[in-house]
Design a protein around this motif. Structure first.
Motif, short mmCIF file in Angstrom:
data_model
loop_
_atom_site.label_atom_id
_atom_site.label_comp_id
_atom_site.label_asym_id
_atom_site.label_seq_id
_atom_site.Cartn_x
_atom_site.Cartn_y
_atom_site.Cartn_z
N SER A 9 -11.45 13.19 7.42
CA SER A 9 -10.45 14.25 7.38
C SER A 9 -10.54 15.14 8.59
N LEU A 10 -11.78 15.55 8.94
CA LEU A 10 -11.98 16.40 10.11
C LEU A 10 -11.57 15.69 11.38
N SER A 11 -11.84 14.38 11.46
CA SER A 11 -11.46 13.62 12.64
C SER A 11 -9.95 13.60 12.80
N ALA A 12 -9.24 13.48 11.70
CA ALA A 12 -7.78 13.44 11.75
C ALA A 12 -7.22 14.75 12.28
N PHE A 13 -7.81 15.86 11.78
CA PHE A 13 -7.33 17.16 12.23
C PHE A 13 -7.70 17.40 13.70
N ALA A 14 -8.82 16.85 14.13
CA ALA A 14 -9.29 17.10 15.48
C ALA A 14 -8.36 16.52 16.53
N VAL A 15 -7.63 15.44 16.21
CA VAL A 15 -6.77 14.82 17.21
C VAL A 15 -5.38 15.44 17.23
N LEU A 16 -5.05 16.29 16.29
CA LEU A 16 -3.71 16.87 16.24
C LEU A 16 -3.34 17.66 17.49
N PRO A 17 -4.21 18.55 17.98
CA PRO A 17 -3.82 19.30 19.18
C PRO A 17 -3.47 18.39 20.34
N THR A 18 -4.23 17.30 20.53
CA THR A 18 -3.95 16.38 21.61
C THR A 18 -2.64 15.65 21.38
N ALA A 19 -2.40 15.27 20.13
CA ALA A 19 -1.20 14.52 19.81
C ALA A 19 0.06 15.34 20.05
N TYR A 20 -0.03 16.67 19.85
CA TYR A 20 1.13 17.52 20.02
C TYR A 20 1.17 18.23 21.37
N ALA A 21 0.19 17.97 22.23
CA ALA A 21 0.18 18.61 23.54
C ALA A 21 1.17 17.91 24.46
N ALA A 22 1.57 18.60 25.53
CA ALA A 22 2.49 18.01 26.49
C ALA A 22 1.84 16.82 27.17
N ASN A 23 2.67 15.86 27.54
CA ASN A 23 2.17 14.73 28.31
C ASN A 23 1.79 15.18 29.71
N MET A 24 1.09 14.30 30.41
CA MET A 24 0.74 14.60 31.79
C MET A 24 1.99 14.70 32.65
N VAL A 25 1.94 15.50 33.69
CA VAL A 25 3.06 15.61 34.62
C VAL A 25 3.20 14.31 35.40
N ASP A 26 4.43 13.82 35.50
CA ASP A 26 4.70 12.65 36.33
C ASP A 26 4.87 13.14 37.77
N THR A 27 3.77 13.18 38.50
CA THR A 27 3.78 13.77 39.85
C THR A 27 4.54 12.91 40.86
N GLY A 28 4.90 11.70 40.48
CA GLY A 28 5.62 10.83 41.41
C GLY A 28 7.13 10.94 41.33
N LYS A 29 7.65 11.76 40.43
CA LYS A 29 9.11 11.88 40.28
C LYS A 29 9.72 12.56 41.50
N THR A 30 10.84 12.02 41.95
CA THR A 30 11.56 12.59 43.10
C THR A 30 13.03 12.84 42.77
N ASP A 31 13.36 12.85 41.47
CA ASP A 31 14.76 13.05 41.07
C ASP A 31 14.92 14.30 40.20
N CYS A 32 14.08 15.30 40.44
CA CYS A 32 14.20 16.57 39.70
C CYS A 32 15.42 17.34 40.22
N SER A 33 15.89 18.29 39.43
CA SER A 33 17.07 19.07 39.84
C SER A 33 17.02 20.48 39.28
N ILE A 34 17.77 21.36 39.94
CA ILE A 34 17.87 22.76 39.50
C ILE A 34 19.33 23.19 39.58
N ASP A 35 19.86 23.71 38.48
CA ASP A 35 21.18 24.35 38.48
C ASP A 35 20.99 25.83 38.76
N PHE A 36 21.78 26.38 39.68
CA PHE A 36 21.71 27.79 40.03
C PHE A 36 22.98 28.52 39.60
N LYS A 37 22.80 29.77 39.19
CA LYS A 37 23.91 30.67 38.90
C LYS A 37 23.65 31.99 39.63
#
Length: 211
Positions: A9-37
């Motif tokens: 039971s404790l093991s199951a709860f221990a992995v929850l924070p990792t399971a719900y954390a953000a994924n690693m940043v894809d540092t190789g992406k070159t198609d990001c964008s920003i809309d400005f106003k």
């Protein structure tokens, strides 16, 4: 058996924070964008919508897989140690570092990207991941001149606040995540020239007169 069940039971709860954390940043992406106003209240936005606003983006730092920054290039001396791609860094800290980065821009510093806002909107595309300085040039309308506060924008960004919001990395800042520039409005002034025609002159004190 009870101890084993508790351990599992404790093991199951221990992995929850990792399971719900953000994924690693894809540092190789070159198609990001920003809309400005253009930002500002309704009157300011409407006024700025009558002219164009030129915006320059400078990449000041690389971003790691865990969202940490490393200053680079002409901005290598910029202290980004207190910044992270989340809501935990204060707005004052971001503004302070943005102002410092703006002071490092010289005539020889080449922008990473440029975009022109027309009718109050514009889009920067095909951007690599990293931390960007956003500098908007002065803009003039019929009665006002506008200057803009410098920004530091993270690609990707993260809007997780711990209150049920998604912690996914956002690589395209559009819609509700679009960037609104912060304009400061100044009344335009100019030289005033008054032309007068002298129709009559009292010559009591002679023909010479000064004005």
């Amino acid at each position: 058996a009870v101890l084993i069940a508790c351990a599992l039971s404790l093991s199951a709860f221990a992995v929850l924070p990792t399971a719900y954390a953000a994924n690693m940043v894809d540092t190789g992406k070159t198609d990001c964008s920003i809309d400005f106003k253009t930002g500002g209240d309704d009157k300011v936005s409407a006024d700025l919508g009558t002219t164009t606003v030129d915006v320059k983006l400078y990449k000041v730092a690389d971003i790691s897989e865990v969202g940490a920054y490393t200053a680079s290039g002409d901005f290598a001396q910029l202290d980004v140690s207190a910044l992270d791609a989340s809501v935990s860094t204060s707005a004052d800290e971001w503004l302070k570092r943005a102002t410092e980065a703006a002071g490092m821009v010289t005539d020889s510093t080449k922008p990473t990207a440029e975009v022109t806002l027309t009718d109050g909107e514009g889009k920067a595309e095909d951007l690599a991941t990293g931390l960007y300085l956003v500098l908007a040039d002065k803009a003039q309308t019929t009665n006002y001149e506008y200057t803009f506060t410098p920004y530091l924008i993270s690609l990707p960004n993260n809007y997780y606040s711990g209150e049920g919001t998604s912690d996914a990395w956002v690589y395209n800042l559009t819609g509700d995540n679009a960037i609104g520039l912060k304009p400061e409005q100044q009344q335009r002034t100019g030289d005033l020239i008054i032309n007068k025609t002298l129709k009559n002159q009292n010559t009591t004190f002679g023909d010479k007169a000064t004005f």
